[in-house]
Design an enzyme around this catalytic site. Structure first.
Site, PDB file in Angstrom:
ATOM      1  CD  GLU A   1       2.183  38.929 -15.175  1.00  0.00           C
ATOM      2  OE1 GLU A   1       2.335  38.265 -16.305  1.00  0.00           O
ATOM      3  OE2 GLU A   1       2.612  38.204 -14.319  1.00  0.00           O
TER       4      GLU A   1
ATOM      5  CG  PHE B   1       7.202  40.539 -10.746  1.00  0.00           C
ATOM      6  CD1 PHE B   1       8.314  41.355 -11.430  1.00  0.00           C
ATOM      7  CD2 PHE B   1       5.902  40.493 -11.459  1.00  0.00           C
ATOM      8  CE1 PHE B   1       8.217  41.522 -12.849  1.00  0.00           C
ATOM      9  CE2 PHE B   1       5.956  40.623 -12.750  1.00  0.00           C
ATOM     10  CZ  PHE B   1       7.027  40.995 -13.676  1.00  0.00           C
TER      11      PHE B   1
ATOM     12  CE  LYS C   1       4.714  34.598 -16.143  1.00  0.00           C
ATOM     13  NZ  LYS C   1       3.518  35.040 -16.657  1.00  0.00           N
TER      14      LYS C   1
ATOM     15  CD  GLN D   1       8.317  37.598  -7.145  1.00  0.00           C
ATOM     16  OE1 GLN D   1       8.505  37.537  -8.272  1.00  0.00           O
ATOM     17  NE2 GLN D   1       8.981  38.501  -6.610  1.00  0.00           N
TER      18      GLN D   1
ATOM     19  CD  GLU E   1       1.895  31.612 -17.488  1.00  0.00           C
ATOM     20  OE1 GLU E   1       1.799  31.532 -18.839  1.00  0.00           O
ATOM     21  OE2 GLU E   1       2.099  32.700 -17.103  1.00  0.00           O
TER      22      GLU E   1
ATOM     23  CB  ILE F   1       8.946  33.988 -11.390  1.00  0.00           C
ATOM     24  CG1 ILE F   1       8.091  34.218 -12.607  1.00  0.00           C
ATOM     25  CG2 ILE F   1      10.098  34.858 -11.680  1.00  0.00           C
ATOM     26  CD1 ILE F   1       8.630  33.961 -13.956  1.00  0.00           C
TER      27      ILE F   1
ATOM     28  CE  LYS G   1       8.314  31.643 -18.884  1.00  0.00           C
ATOM     29  NZ  LYS G   1       7.573  32.638 -19.817  1.00  0.00           N
TER      30      LYS G   1
END
Length: 419
Positions: A203, A232, A151, A149, A291, A294, A316
């Site tokens: 998030e 998520f 991040k 996924q 970023e 994941i 991560k």
């Protein structure tokens, strides 16, 4: 002095009373903090004299034990106490006395937290990531492929509906977000169509906005209603063993129940066969302004972050940044195996200092360096040199590199030859 502290002394180890709580599945969980004294790698008896006089070559170790009913015991890393405090003063403490004071402080703090847990209005701490830039091989040995996924660099949030129908949105540390009415309004609409017992894990984020701005909006009582909630994962308090792939299927079904949401989104999933595919996706996400990525183990249960527990079913992937900083000092680690292992101290242009772990030195080398490197040798050979440091990101508050590791010096220097 031992009888002044609550707990029991057995087999040369002093343990404070268990602090018990109940998990959301109804099982009893116990947390215990203990103190032991070690001399020449041997655990020795604790005596009352140790509270007034130090024992030569002895250190005190503090550790915790945590276990859930019918589960394995998890023992923390040792926190070593090597000297007392307020030395030379009337209120000076020995190594052992200071260790007991530190342990008592942690015990009382944990007890207060657990007393408050009974009024936390159903909050369950979200699952935390254990692996950084490492994907365990076991992720690819399951029948179902792991998923990747995007991040986002946002603020962690968990949503649930309470018994009175109100929406509770809280942080990783179980602090309620008091604003975010635009998100709560849509969550209330969504919960009309789904199982009210489900927790939505995600998030708070707005693309290309800095984390500091996002955090400010998330924690404000009155915000600008710009943040979005990217979900998520999901979980049920009484079904934490449900595997990740099943939870993702149910999450997709949840979002099919109401498709006209503006501020709440399901995070997109990508199935991968190997590490290379995951790394390619990470690179793609970074180009898109995210970023990193994941990675979720398909058969992994939902493991709440009680006592800051980090789940081995999450990884991560983030890019490592690097820059050069001026080396101004050295020190040692404070806990466990890092005690006595050298750490570099670098300085930012604004004079703020931060500690850097040498990346390519073994623990044996780091122990030897700290033991043999004198201030005079450091000043002659290393002070003021430019050190290349790789790091995950800069702290939005201080500008200090986070998760900093020293790659090497700009000019070729073999630090082991100095000693």
């Amino acid at each position: 002095m031992l009888n002044q502290f609550p707990g029991q002394y057995s087999n040369n180890i002093f343990c404070f009373p268990p602090i018990e709580s109940e998990t959301k599945s109804g099982k009893k969980a116990s947390w215990i903090i203990c103190v032991q004294v070690v001399q020449h790698n041997t655990i020795i008896p604790i005596t009352d004299e140790m509270f007034s006089t130090d024992v030569k070559d002895a250190v005190a170790e503090i550790f915790t034990k945590f276990f859930v009913e019918e589960g394995a015991v998890r023992i923390s890393k040792m926190t070593r106490v090597t000297e007392g405090k307020n030395l030379g003063k009337k209120n000076a403490t020995t190594v052992v006395h200071q260790a007991f004071k530190d342990a008592l402080s942690k015990y009382n703090r944990h007890a207060r937290q657990k007393r408050g847990a009974h009024t936390n209005r159903g909050m369950i701490p979200p699952m935390l990531v254990k692996y950084f830039n490492i994907i365990p091989k076991t992720f690819f040995e399951e029948e179902t492929d792991p998923i990747v996924q995007r991040k986002r660099n946002g603020v962690r949030a968990v949503a649930c509906q309470q018994g009175d129908g109100c929406i509770l949105l809280y942080s990783r540390t179980e602090k309620e977000f008091l604003g975010l009415d635009n998100i709560k309004k849509e969550l209330k609409q969504l919960y009309l169509f789904i199982d009210v017992r489900v927790y939505l894990d995600g998030e708070l984020y707005l693309h290309r906005k800095p984390l500091q701005w996002i955090a400010g909006q998330a924690n404000a009582k009155t915000d600008s209603s710009e943040l979005h909630f990217y979900v998520f994962d999901c979980f049920w308090s009484d079904q934490l063993q449900m595997p990740s792939n099943k939870r993702q299927q149910l999450l997709t079904n949840i979002f099919k129940q109401k498709e006209d949401l503006t501020f709440i989104h399901q995070v997109e999933n990508f199935s991968v066969k190997n590490v290379d595919e995951a790394l390619r996706l990470k690179a793609q996400f970074i180009k898109e302004g995210y970023e990193g990525a994941i990675v979720r183990n398909a058969n992994g249960p939902y493991e709440p972050g009680y006592n800051n527990y980090h789940s081995a079913h999450l990884a991560k992937l983030k890019p490592l940044l690097d820059a050069e900083f001026i080396l101004v000092d050295y020190t040692q680690g404070k806990k466990g195996k890092d005690l006595g292992a050298i750490l570099w101290v670098c300085e930012l242009p604004n004079k703020k200092r931060f500690v850097v772990t040498p990346k390519h030195l073994t623990y044996a080398d780091r122990y030897a360096l700290f033991q043999k490197l004198t201030p005079a040798l450091f000043k002659k050979h290393l002070y003021g040199k430019e050190l290349t440091v790789e790091y995950a990101e800069l702290s939005p508050k201080t500008g200090i590199p986070l998760q900093a590791r020293a790659v090497g010096f700009r000019e070729p220097i073999n630090v082991l030859e100095i000693i």
